[in-house]
Design an enzyme around this catalytic site. Structure first.
Site, PDB file in Angstrom:
ATOM      1  N   GLU A 169       9.955  -6.333  26.747  1.00 50.28           N
ATOM      2  CA  GLU A 169       9.104  -5.222  26.294  1.00 50.28           C
ATOM      3  C   GLU A 169       8.411  -4.462  27.423  1.00 50.28           C
ATOM      4  O   GLU A 169       7.491  -3.697  27.182  1.00 50.28           O
ATOM      5  CB  GLU A 169       8.028  -5.668  25.281  1.00 50.28           C
ATOM      6  CG  GLU A 169       8.394  -6.745  24.286  1.00 50.28           C
ATOM      7  CD  GLU A 169       9.566  -6.387  23.377  1.00 50.28           C
ATOM      8  OE1 GLU A 169      10.620  -7.009  23.561  1.00 50.28           O
ATOM      9  OE2 GLU A 169       9.450  -5.513  22.530  1.00 50.28           O
ATOM     10  N   TYR A 171       6.663  -5.736  29.994  1.00 49.46           N
ATOM     11  CA  TYR A 171       5.468  -6.369  30.564  1.00 49.46           C
ATOM     12  C   TYR A 171       5.731  -6.831  32.008  1.00 49.46           C
ATOM     13  O   TYR A 171       6.805  -6.583  32.577  1.00 49.46           O
ATOM     14  CB  TYR A 171       5.041  -7.552  29.691  1.00 49.46           C
ATOM     15  CG  TYR A 171       4.435  -7.148  28.355  1.00 49.46           C
ATOM     16  CD1 TYR A 171       3.246  -6.422  28.302  1.00 49.46           C
ATOM     17  CD2 TYR A 171       5.044  -7.501  27.154  1.00 49.46           C
ATOM     18  CE1 TYR A 171       2.682  -6.068  27.087  1.00 49.46           C
ATOM     19  CE2 TYR A 171       4.480  -7.147  25.933  1.00 49.46           C
ATOM     20  CZ  TYR A 171       3.297  -6.424  25.905  1.00 49.46           C
ATOM     21  OH  TYR A 171       2.737  -6.072  24.702  1.00 49.46           O
ATOM     22  N   ARG A 219      11.845 -15.074  26.516  1.00 51.75           N
ATOM     23  CA  ARG A 219      12.113 -13.814  25.801  1.00 51.75           C
ATOM     24  C   ARG A 219      12.675 -12.813  26.800  1.00 51.75           C
ATOM     25  O   ARG A 219      11.984 -12.370  27.731  1.00 51.75           O
ATOM     26  CB  ARG A 219      10.807 -13.285  25.171  1.00 51.75           C
ATOM     27  CG  ARG A 219      10.992 -12.007  24.394  1.00 51.75           C
ATOM     28  CD  ARG A 219      10.930 -12.242  22.917  1.00 51.75           C
ATOM     29  NE  ARG A 219      11.197 -11.010  22.165  1.00 51.75           N
ATOM     30  CZ  ARG A 219      10.298 -10.361  21.462  1.00 51.75           C
ATOM     31  NH1 ARG A 219       9.044 -10.802  21.421  1.00 51.75           N
ATOM     32  NH2 ARG A 219      10.640  -9.290  20.783  1.00 51.75           N
ATOM     33  N   HIS A 257       7.847  -1.027  25.910  1.00 54.91           N
ATOM     34  CA  HIS A 257       6.869  -0.277  25.108  1.00 54.91           C
ATOM     35  C   HIS A 257       6.880   1.214  25.443  1.00 54.91           C
ATOM     36  O   HIS A 257       6.530   2.037  24.614  1.00 54.91           O
ATOM     37  CB  HIS A 257       5.463  -0.850  25.286  1.00 54.91           C
ATOM     38  CG  HIS A 257       5.276  -2.159  24.566  1.00 54.91           C
ATOM     39  ND1 HIS A 257       5.767  -2.396  23.318  1.00 54.91           N
ATOM     40  CD2 HIS A 257       4.649  -3.301  24.938  1.00 54.91           C
ATOM     41  CE1 HIS A 257       5.465  -3.622  22.934  1.00 54.91           C
ATOM     42  NE2 HIS A 257       4.790  -4.196  23.905  1.00 54.91           N
ATOM     43  N   CYS A 342       7.184  -0.389   7.815  1.00 57.38           N
ATOM     44  CA  CYS A 342       6.314   0.791   7.849  1.00 57.38           C
ATOM     45  C   CYS A 342       5.315   0.739   8.999  1.00 57.38           C
ATOM     46  O   CYS A 342       4.802   1.782   9.424  1.00 57.38           O
ATOM     47  CB  CYS A 342       5.555   0.899   6.526  1.00 57.38           C
ATOM     48  SG  CYS A 342       4.430  -0.503   6.246  1.00 57.38           S
ATOM     49  N   GLN A 344       2.351   0.086   8.907  1.00 61.68           N
ATOM     50  CA  GLN A 344       1.066   0.691   8.556  1.00 61.68           C
ATOM     51  C   GLN A 344      -0.121  -0.270   8.610  1.00 61.68           C
ATOM     52  O   GLN A 344      -1.217   0.145   8.939  1.00 61.68           O
ATOM     53  CB  GLN A 344       1.154   1.327   7.169  1.00 61.68           C
ATOM     54  CG  GLN A 344       1.735   2.719   7.211  1.00 61.68           C
ATOM     55  CD  GLN A 344       1.855   3.329   5.830  1.00 61.68           C
ATOM     56  OE1 GLN A 344       2.951   3.466   5.318  1.00 61.68           O
ATOM     57  NE2 GLN A 344       0.744   3.670   5.225  1.00 61.68           N
TER      58      GLN A 344
END
Ligand code: NAP
Ligand code: SF4
Length: 683
Positions: A169, A171, A219, A257, A342, A344
């Site tokens: 990601e 990092y 990961r 990211h 979603c 959310q």
């Protein structure tokens, strides 16, 4: 004759190093905002224990910093001292008591950190963080490796089964592994072997320190999806080096990211990055975990049975339904409350400093609060009027609590506004939500009266103990001259397929529904018209966003090739700012980017004058304009549909009013489901 076992590969045990898992599901790491120990470790323990009870094979916690430079922010979780380790003990204890296993994730955020002491491989800032990292000296990098190892040792002291080393990601570790942000000239920069030295040494030394008993997962960034990212051969070389260094299992991540390609939002097709996982799986001997947009057991089983991975990571699906595995094992995947991607209530809550929860499951992250709600004192007869999100959540939860529930819905099917959402391309996951509610109504014995719009007198005569009005919203009709012109279409008519749009369209109102309508309109493409078949969906997505499967390309990026849309669409709003501010934080950028690529025009500062044969006459920042359009779609918000509540009060009944019927403004499925569930918990 016995039925064959459901999902035989997914639910078969797997050996990882010295450990054997009961099945091949992993609840992947996610930031929950529950892991700040000031808020109480019990809440986090209850959260993970519920997922272990539901059958998750292995759980990974959110990321813990191994030193102060590694923190995401000043309040982020850290594991640096023995006292902090001891405070975490209730978490693995609670998971082990439910037969599960749990790893602690060790995370250094590097140049993504929001602290003053930001560090990195080089002083190259990230495009998503204004702060410039300080380049770590060589000795400091070796010291950081020791900090990773110490943190892993503390995790074992706390009782975890092992650790996940976070190497994806974008990092800290990724900042060393690629040339994108590593211009070092010491033993941690330059050649591929040097750039890989940091993660390899972390894993090697962790294994040396902890011995064979600890489960070590790494990961790996399977696709960086950024310019200057790793090509596939470097990713595979790192996976092999990590295996040789002593890891038991490799997990995967897709996209840094800062990547401009969506990787987990609803508009990413299911298992979109399977090709990259399969490529690594073929090159290593230890098990490989696939992740990202796998939310139903059927897809998980298909991947594993085909040998493209050995385990499946699902973070948000376990937030949505802690009993995912138990329900799959019982052969009832139709009862799973499926994550609709979603973001959310999970990521968007985290981005606004609220502890994560879930749109489809308001209990998530609030387990203790819900457990403490008192049980009902009597079995009541309850009428719920309205089968949209609020009414469905209320009816199902009330019936679960033992009440006798009758649900009235005026339409011939349940779902309300959810049915409009699921018509929007990319939002097909809303099908799952309607399916879930339908199954649960059936399971809980709710009497469902479709096509019925009961009057107040009828409800009064039936002598219900409580009446819940969840009659939803109706579209607002703005005061624009010419609204009855044949070229004017309401969003509900369009999305339900009752009306069609022409080639040139103006959309009045740029809220969530205006954007959904734009997506719907721009989805029909010039070359062939209809949307791609399911098997072509992934390749269409990769092409549109510029992701290549060619292994030699750094970061797996190529120029995006958006399809040419059949229509020209202009999205309008009265406010002066750029449209799209109200879209979800973690998904809105991708939707805006996709629509821009497909040619969406937007206008702000509009005042609408009239609609006639010529089109839409308006002023834009005071200047008169004519949009020569064939269709004008009205998406100007909603008003409450609450006439029944008024009628009931008129006959002396005080109903409970929820969802859009109570307040139309900013109503979405998140508020509707939360409100419906909470009311039912109080009945
Ligand atoms: P909304 O977000 O309130 O947007 C309504 C739009 O209509 C605004 O752009 C508003 O902007 C305009 N408008 C309001 N009154 C008007 C009038 N009298 N004349 C002309 N324009 C007017 O409502 P919505 O788009 O219908 O969405 C409803 C709810 O569903 C919202 O809470 C939304 O967040 C949610 N939703 C969310 C998503 C999602 O992806 N997360 C998707 C769909 C819906 P101006 O006043 O500036 O013109
Ligand atoms: Fe999935 Fe949405 Fe729930 Fe997040 S909030 S877990 S994306 S359903």
């Amino acid at each position: 004759m016995n039925a064959p076992p459901a999902f035989p590969t997914l639910l078969s045990p797997i050996a990882l190093g010295a450990h054997t898992l009961r099945n091949r599901t992993l609840m992947g790491s996610m930031h929950t905002g529950l892991d700040n120990l000031d808020r109480g470790v019990e809440r986090l323990a209850a959260f993970y224990a519920e997922r272990a009870r539901g059958g998750a094979g292995l759980i990974v916690t959110g990321g813990f910093a191994m030193n102060l430079e590694a923190l995401l922010d000043d309040h982020g979780p850290q594991l640096i001292t023995p006292e902090q380790a001891d405070a975490l003990r209730p978490i693995p204890q609670a998971v082990h008591a439910e037969g599960g296993k749990i790893l602690l994730q060790v995370l250094h955020t590097g140049r993504y950190g929001k602290t003053a002491q930001l560090v990195g491989a080089s002083s190259i800032p990230s495009p998503i963080n204004r702060r410039v990292p300080r380049t770590l000296g060589t000795a400091e990098v070796w010291r950081t490796i020791e900090d990773f190892v110490n943190c892993a040792e503390l995790a074992m002291r706390a009782g975890f089964d092992g650790v996940e080393v976070m190497g994806s990601e974008g990092y800290f570790i990724n900042q060393f592994t690629t040339t994108r942000c590593n211009d070092r000239t010491d033993e941690f920069g330059g050649s591929m072997a040097n750039r890989h030295r940091l993660p390899v040494e972390i894993v090697r030394r962790t294994r040396e320190r902890l011995g064979a008993r600890a489960l070590i997962m790494y990961r790996l960034s399977a696709l960086d999806l950024v310019e200057g990212g790793a090509p596939a051969h470097e990713v595979i070389a790192l996976a092999q080096a990590i295996e040789a260094a002593g890891a038991d299992v490799i997990n995967t991540g897709f996209g840094w990211h800062e990547a401009k390609v969506p990787t987990i939002a609803y508009l990413v097709p299911r298992a979109a990055f399977r090709f990259a996982a399969a490529r690594i799986k073929r090159a290593i001997g230890i098990p490989l975990v696939i992740s990202n947009r796998i939310n139903v057991p059927e897809v998980a089983e298909d991947i594993l049975a085909a040998g493209d991975a050995d385990m499946v990571s699902m973070a948000r699906p376990f937030l949505a339904d802690p009993d995912f595995v138990r329900k799959a094992a019982a052969g009832r995947p139709d009862t799973i409350n499926t994550c609709i991607a979603c973001n959310q209530a999970c990521l968007d809550f985290i981005f606004t400093n609220r502890p994560a929860s879930c749109l489809v499951n308001p209990r998530a992250g609030r387990e203790l609060e819900f457990m403490q709600m008192p049980a009902p004192t009597a079995r009541r007869r309850i009428a719920v009027v309205g089968g949209g999100a609020a009414g469905l959540a209320c009816a199902v939860t009330a019936a679960e609590r033992g009440h006798q529930v009758t649900l009235y819905e005026a339409a011939p099917h349940i779902g309300g506004q959810l049915n409009l959402a699921r018509a929007v391309p990319g939002k097909e996951e809303f099908h799952e939500l309607v399916r879930y509610f339908g199954t649960r109504l059936d399971q809980e014995g709710v009497q469902v009266r479709l096509g019925q719009r009961p009057a107040a007198g009828e409800l009064a005569a039936a002598e219900f103990d409580r009446i819940v009005v969840a009659t939803g919203v109706r579209a607002r009709r703005p005061g624009i001259q010419g609204l009855d012109h044949p070229k004017v279409v309401g969003y509900a008519e369009l999305l339900s397929g009752r009306r069609q749009a022409g080639r040139r369209v103006a959309v009045i109102g740029a809220g969530g529904i205006g954007f959904d309508v734009a997506e719907y309109l721009l989805h029909e493409v010039a070359d062939g018209g209809s949307p791609p078949a399911a098997e072509d969906e992934v390749s269409a997505f990769l092409t549109e966003w510029g992701v290549t499967t060619a292994p030699e390309v750094p970061g797996a990026l190529q120029p995006p090739q958006p399809p040419r849309s059949l229509r020209s669409v202009t999205l309008l709003q009265r406010r002066p700012e750029k449209p799209g501010r109200t879209l979800g934080l973690s998904t809105g950028w991708a939707l805006r980017a996709r629509l821009e690529q497909r040619g969406l025009q937007t206008l702000s500062g509009c005042s609408y004058e009239r609609i006639d044969d010529a089109g839409l006459h308006l002023r834009v920042n005071g200047e008169a304009r004519l949009l020569e359009v064939d269709t004008v779609v009205i998406c100007a918000g909603q008003e409450s549909e609450n006439a029944l509540a008024v009628e009931l009060r008129g006959v002396g009944i005080q109903p409970d009013v929820i969802g859009g019927a109570e307040l139309a403004s900013e109503l979405d499925a998140l508020r509707a489901i939360d409100q419906g569930t909470r009311l039912a918990m109080a009945l």
